[in-house]
Design a protein around this motif. Structure first.
Motif, PDB file in Angstrom:
ATOM      1  N   GLN A   1       0.978  -1.161  -0.031  1.00 22.66           N
ATOM      2  CA  GLN A   1       0.085  -0.011   0.094  1.00 22.66           C
ATOM      3  C   GLN A   1       0.628   1.194   0.007  1.00 22.66           C
ATOM      4  O   GLN A   1       0.322   2.229  -0.622  1.00 22.66           O
ATOM      5  CB  GLN A   1      -0.865   0.096   1.282  1.00 22.66           C
ATOM      6  N   SER A   2       2.027   1.272   0.639  1.00 24.46           N
ATOM      7  CA  SER A   2       2.942   2.345   0.543  1.00 24.46           C
ATOM      8  C   SER A   2       4.365   2.197   0.424  1.00 24.46           C
ATOM      9  O   SER A   2       4.845   1.189   0.761  1.00 24.46           O
ATOM     10  CB  SER A   2       2.781   3.084   2.012  1.00 24.46           C
ATOM     11  N   LEU A   3       4.749   2.801  -0.565  1.00 28.45           N
ATOM     12  CA  LEU A   3       6.202   2.782  -1.157  1.00 28.45           C
ATOM     13  C   LEU A   3       6.909   4.038  -0.983  1.00 28.45           C
ATOM     14  O   LEU A   3       6.392   5.046  -1.414  1.00 28.45           O
ATOM     15  CB  LEU A   3       6.183   2.282  -2.463  1.00 28.45           C
ATOM     16  N   ASP A   4       8.225   3.916  -0.424  1.00 26.14           N
ATOM     17  CA  ASP A   4       9.016   5.354  -0.362  1.00 26.14           C
ATOM     18  C   ASP A   4      10.243   5.260  -0.958  1.00 26.14           C
ATOM     19  O   ASP A   4      11.011   4.337  -0.729  1.00 26.14           O
ATOM     20  CB  ASP A   4       9.048   5.537   0.935  1.00 26.14           C
ATOM     21  N   LEU A   5      10.424   5.960  -2.262  1.00 23.97           N
ATOM     22  CA  LEU A   5      11.569   5.920  -3.150  1.00 23.97           C
ATOM     23  C   LEU A   5      12.448   7.280  -3.081  1.00 23.97           C
ATOM     24  O   LEU A   5      12.847   7.756  -3.706  1.00 23.97           O
ATOM     25  CB  LEU A   5      11.219   5.678  -4.452  1.00 23.97           C
ATOM     26  N   PHE A   6      11.889   8.141  -1.844  1.00 22.58           N
ATOM     27  CA  PHE A   6      12.638   9.458  -1.644  1.00 22.58           C
ATOM     28  C   PHE A   6      14.131   9.436  -1.644  1.00 22.58           C
ATOM     29  O   PHE A   6      14.682   8.327  -0.980  1.00 22.58           O
ATOM     30  CB  PHE A   6      11.984  10.162  -0.229  1.00 22.58           C
ATOM     31  N   ASN A   7      14.735  10.171  -2.197  1.00 24.12           N
ATOM     32  CA  ASN A   7      16.065  10.456  -2.502  1.00 24.12           C
ATOM     33  C   ASN A   7      16.982   9.194  -3.079  1.00 24.12           C
ATOM     34  O   ASN A   7      17.901   8.757  -2.879  1.00 24.12           O
ATOM     35  CB  ASN A   7      16.893  10.340  -0.945  1.00 24.12           C
ATOM     36  N   CYS A   8      15.988   8.811  -4.103  1.00 24.18           N
ATOM     37  CA  CYS A   8      16.467   7.725  -5.024  1.00 24.18           C
ATOM     38  C   CYS A   8      16.556   8.574  -6.246  1.00 24.18           C
ATOM     39  O   CYS A   8      15.708   9.457  -6.505  1.00 24.18           O
ATOM     40  CB  CYS A   8      15.583   6.460  -5.097  1.00 24.18           C
ATOM     41  N   GLU A   9      17.412   7.983  -7.210  1.00 23.68           N
ATOM     42  CA  GLU A   9      17.605   8.748  -8.606  1.00 23.68           C
ATOM     43  C   GLU A   9      16.450   8.665  -9.325  1.00 23.68           C
ATOM     44  O   GLU A   9      16.170   9.461 -10.289  1.00 23.68           O
ATOM     45  CB  GLU A   9      18.748   8.246  -9.432  1.00 23.68           C
ATOM     46  N   ILE A  10      15.617   7.542  -9.126  1.00 20.44           N
ATOM     47  CA  ILE A  10      14.427   7.188  -9.770  1.00 20.44           C
ATOM     48  C   ILE A  10      13.354   8.524  -9.737  1.00 20.44           C
ATOM     49  O   ILE A  10      12.475   8.824 -10.783  1.00 20.44           O
ATOM     50  CB  ILE A  10      13.589   6.177  -9.444  1.00 20.44           C
ATOM     51  N   THR A  11      13.456   9.417  -8.729  1.00 26.36           N
ATOM     52  CA  THR A  11      12.628  10.527  -8.442  1.00 26.36           C
ATOM     53  C   THR A  11      12.668  11.534  -9.588  1.00 26.36           C
ATOM     54  O   THR A  11      11.802  12.462  -9.531  1.00 26.36           O
ATOM     55  CB  THR A  11      12.728  11.165  -6.961  1.00 26.36           C
ATOM     56  N   SER A  12      13.820  11.565 -10.124  1.00 24.81           N
ATOM     57  CA  SER A  12      14.135  12.385 -11.019  1.00 24.81           C
ATOM     58  C   SER A  12      13.778  12.308 -12.281  1.00 24.81           C
ATOM     59  O   SER A  12      13.802  13.583 -13.350  1.00 24.81           O
ATOM     60  CB  SER A  12      15.732  12.839 -10.753  1.00 24.81           C
ATOM     61  N   LEU A  13      13.223  11.393 -12.680  1.00 23.58           N
ATOM     62  CA  LEU A  13      12.574  10.887 -13.967  1.00 23.58           C
ATOM     63  C   LEU A  13      11.253  11.519 -14.185  1.00 23.58           C
ATOM     64  O   LEU A  13      10.522  11.969 -13.246  1.00 23.58           O
ATOM     65  CB  LEU A  13      12.087   9.501 -14.059  1.00 23.58           C
ATOM     66  N   GLU A  14      11.220  12.157 -15.474  1.00 26.54           N
ATOM     67  CA  GLU A  14       9.990  12.805 -15.743  1.00 26.54           C
ATOM     68  C   GLU A  14       8.659  11.849 -15.621  1.00 26.54           C
ATOM     69  O   GLU A  14       8.601  10.774 -15.944  1.00 26.54           O
ATOM     70  CB  GLU A  14      10.040  13.168 -17.346  1.00 26.54           C
TER      71      GLU A  14
ATOM     72  N   VAL B   1      -0.519   0.264  -5.035  1.00 28.91           N
ATOM     73  CA  VAL B   1       0.164   1.263  -4.270  1.00 28.91           C
ATOM     74  C   VAL B   1      -0.741   2.237  -4.027  1.00 28.91           C
ATOM     75  O   VAL B   1      -1.152   3.043  -5.191  1.00 28.91           O
ATOM     76  CB  VAL B   1       1.456   1.597  -4.720  1.00 28.91           C
ATOM     77  N   THR B   2      -1.151   2.939  -2.787  1.00 32.03           N
ATOM     78  CA  THR B   2      -1.846   3.977  -2.406  1.00 32.03           C
ATOM     79  C   THR B   2      -1.053   5.070  -2.344  1.00 32.03           C
ATOM     80  O   THR B   2      -1.632   6.353  -2.741  1.00 32.03           O
ATOM     81  CB  THR B   2      -2.896   3.681  -1.385  1.00 32.03           C
ATOM     82  N   TYR B   3      -0.035   5.107  -1.661  1.00 33.75           N
ATOM     83  CA  TYR B   3       0.780   6.185  -1.031  1.00 33.75           C
ATOM     84  C   TYR B   3       2.320   5.999  -1.807  1.00 33.75           C
ATOM     85  O   TYR B   3       2.827   4.837  -1.466  1.00 33.75           O
ATOM     86  CB  TYR B   3       0.888   6.231   0.319  1.00 33.75           C
ATOM     87  N   LEU B   4       2.669   7.070  -2.284  1.00 33.18           N
ATOM     88  CA  LEU B   4       4.283   7.028  -2.844  1.00 33.18           C
ATOM     89  C   LEU B   4       4.764   8.280  -2.218  1.00 33.18           C
ATOM     90  O   LEU B   4       4.330   9.357  -2.105  1.00 33.18           O
ATOM     91  CB  LEU B   4       4.213   7.066  -4.445  1.00 33.18           C
ATOM     92  N   ASP B   5       5.812   8.020  -1.621  1.00 37.36           N
ATOM     93  CA  ASP B   5       6.745   8.981  -0.896  1.00 37.36           C
ATOM     94  C   ASP B   5       5.878   9.861   0.040  1.00 37.36           C
ATOM     95  O   ASP B   5       5.866  10.931   0.168  1.00 37.36           O
ATOM     96  CB  ASP B   5       7.289   9.881  -1.833  1.00 37.36           C
ATOM     97  N   GLY B   6       4.888   9.087   0.743  1.00 38.06           N
ATOM     98  CA  GLY B   6       3.857   9.487   1.734  1.00 38.06           C
ATOM     99  C   GLY B   6       2.728  10.399   1.352  1.00 38.06           C
ATOM    100  O   GLY B   6       2.025  10.685   2.108  1.00 38.06           O
ATOM    101  N   PHE B   7       2.405  10.236   0.029  1.00 40.33           N
ATOM    102  CA  PHE B   7       1.398  11.064  -0.776  1.00 40.33           C
ATOM    103  C   PHE B   7       0.504   9.942  -1.653  1.00 40.33           C
ATOM    104  O   PHE B   7       1.308   9.358  -2.230  1.00 40.33           O
ATOM    105  CB  PHE B   7       1.686  12.240  -1.321  1.00 40.33           C
ATOM    106  N   ASP B   8      -0.621  10.069  -1.720  1.00 37.12           N
ATOM    107  CA  ASP B   8      -1.573   9.530  -2.670  1.00 37.12           C
ATOM    108  C   ASP B   8      -1.431  10.230  -3.945  1.00 37.12           C
ATOM    109  O   ASP B   8      -0.865  11.386  -4.143  1.00 37.12           O
ATOM    110  CB  ASP B   8      -2.819   9.092  -2.422  1.00 37.12           C
ATOM    111  N   GLN B   9      -2.199   9.812  -5.019  1.00 36.07           N
ATOM    112  CA  GLN B   9      -2.341  10.589  -6.428  1.00 36.07           C
ATOM    113  C   GLN B   9      -2.931  11.827  -6.442  1.00 36.07           C
ATOM    114  O   GLN B   9      -2.674  12.570  -7.135  1.00 36.07           O
ATOM    115  CB  GLN B   9      -2.910   9.515  -7.472  1.00 36.07           C
ATOM    116  N   GLU B  10      -3.684  12.152  -5.269  1.00 38.17           N
ATOM    117  CA  GLU B  10      -4.464  13.358  -5.459  1.00 38.17           C
ATOM    118  C   GLU B  10      -3.508  14.370  -4.192  1.00 38.17           C
ATOM    119  O   GLU B  10      -4.052  15.264  -3.813  1.00 38.17           O
ATOM    120  CB  GLU B  10      -5.854  13.336  -4.800  1.00 38.17           C
TER     121      GLU B  10
END
Length: 251
Positions: free
Chosen positions: A116-129, A142-151
């Motif tokens: 349900q929750s995945l955190d990838l903060f401070n990984c290079e993948i976060t710089s992708l468009e 997954v509902t929450y990515l880096d602490g926030f949902d899609q909205e």
């Protein structure tokens, strides 16, 4: 301290099957592999291996009840397919601060159906468009990515939930305190009642004394007319004697 020794210390003479939470943060793994963990940790639900130098999860044992896994600040770039095999019921995964660069690195997480929750903060993948949109599309569970949902709604904080539970205990304690205050007030009230009754009793005695005094005065007043009557009678008799004496003198 190496990870294996740290795990032994954390057991504290308990068997692995008794452990539900295990934290080995900042210990050192040998050759970047998981060590000291075995299939005997059958009841483990929370595992934290933050900053232990992991570069592979290949030696992660089967942890069927694991719900939350903290792996931030390591050197992981792949081998994530192991998670779906060894931790099939995982709900929360923190991979922040690792060497995950491409969407293909997290594609293996598709088989974690309960995630349900995945955190990838401070990984290079976060710089992708379109990073967020792409991850949500790749991992629809997954509902929450880096602490926030899609909205962009923030994920609930488990620590806040713990504080709420502490607040409810405090209200209960407060409730108990109020009951004690009520009991003290009742005792004070009963004492006050006794004092009031005592005062009323004294006041009643005073009123009785006053009534007796009034009654005595009334009796004296009733006796006074009789005394005055006797005085008048004596006065009349004295006048009669004087008249008789005057008659004798005339004769």
């Amino acid at each position: 301290m190496d990870m294996k020794k740290r795990i032994t210390l954390e057991l504290r003479n308990r068997s692995p099957s008794e452990i539900a939470e295990l934290v080995v943060d900042n210990s050192r793994s040998a050759d970047g592999e998981v060590e000291g963990l075995t299939d005997a940790f059958t009841e483990l639900e929370f595992l934290s291996m933050v900053n232990v130098g992991l570069s592979s999860l290949a030696k992660l044992p089967s942890l069927p009840k694991l719900r939350k896994l903290e792996l931030s600040d390591n050197n992981l770039s792949g081998s994530l397919e192991t998670l779906s095999e060894k931790c099939p019921n995982l709900m929360y995964l923190n991979l922040s601060g690792n060497k995950i660069k491409e969407l293909s690195n997290v594609e293996a997480l598709q088989n974690l159906k309960s995630l349900q929750s995945l955190d990838l903060f401070n990984c290079e993948i976060t710089s992708l468009e379109d990073y967020r949109e792409s991850v949500f599309e790749l991992l629809p569970q997954v509902t929450y990515l880096d602490g926030f949902d899609q909205e962009d709604n923030e994920a609930p904080d488990s620590e806040a939930d713990d504080e709420d539970e502490d607040g409810e205990d405090a209200v209960g304690h407060t409730g108990d305190y109020d009951e004690e205050d009520d009991e003290e007030e009742d005792e004070d009230g009963s004492e006050g009642g006794e004092v009031g009754l005592s005062f009323q009793g004294k006041r009643g005695d005073q009123e009785d004394d006053e009534d007796e005094d009034d009654y005595a005065e009334e009796e004296e007043e009733e006796e006074q007319p009789g005394v005055q009557g006797e005085k008048r009678k004596r006065a009349v008799e004295d006048e009669g004697e004087d008249d008789d004496e005057d008659d004798d003198e005339d004769d």
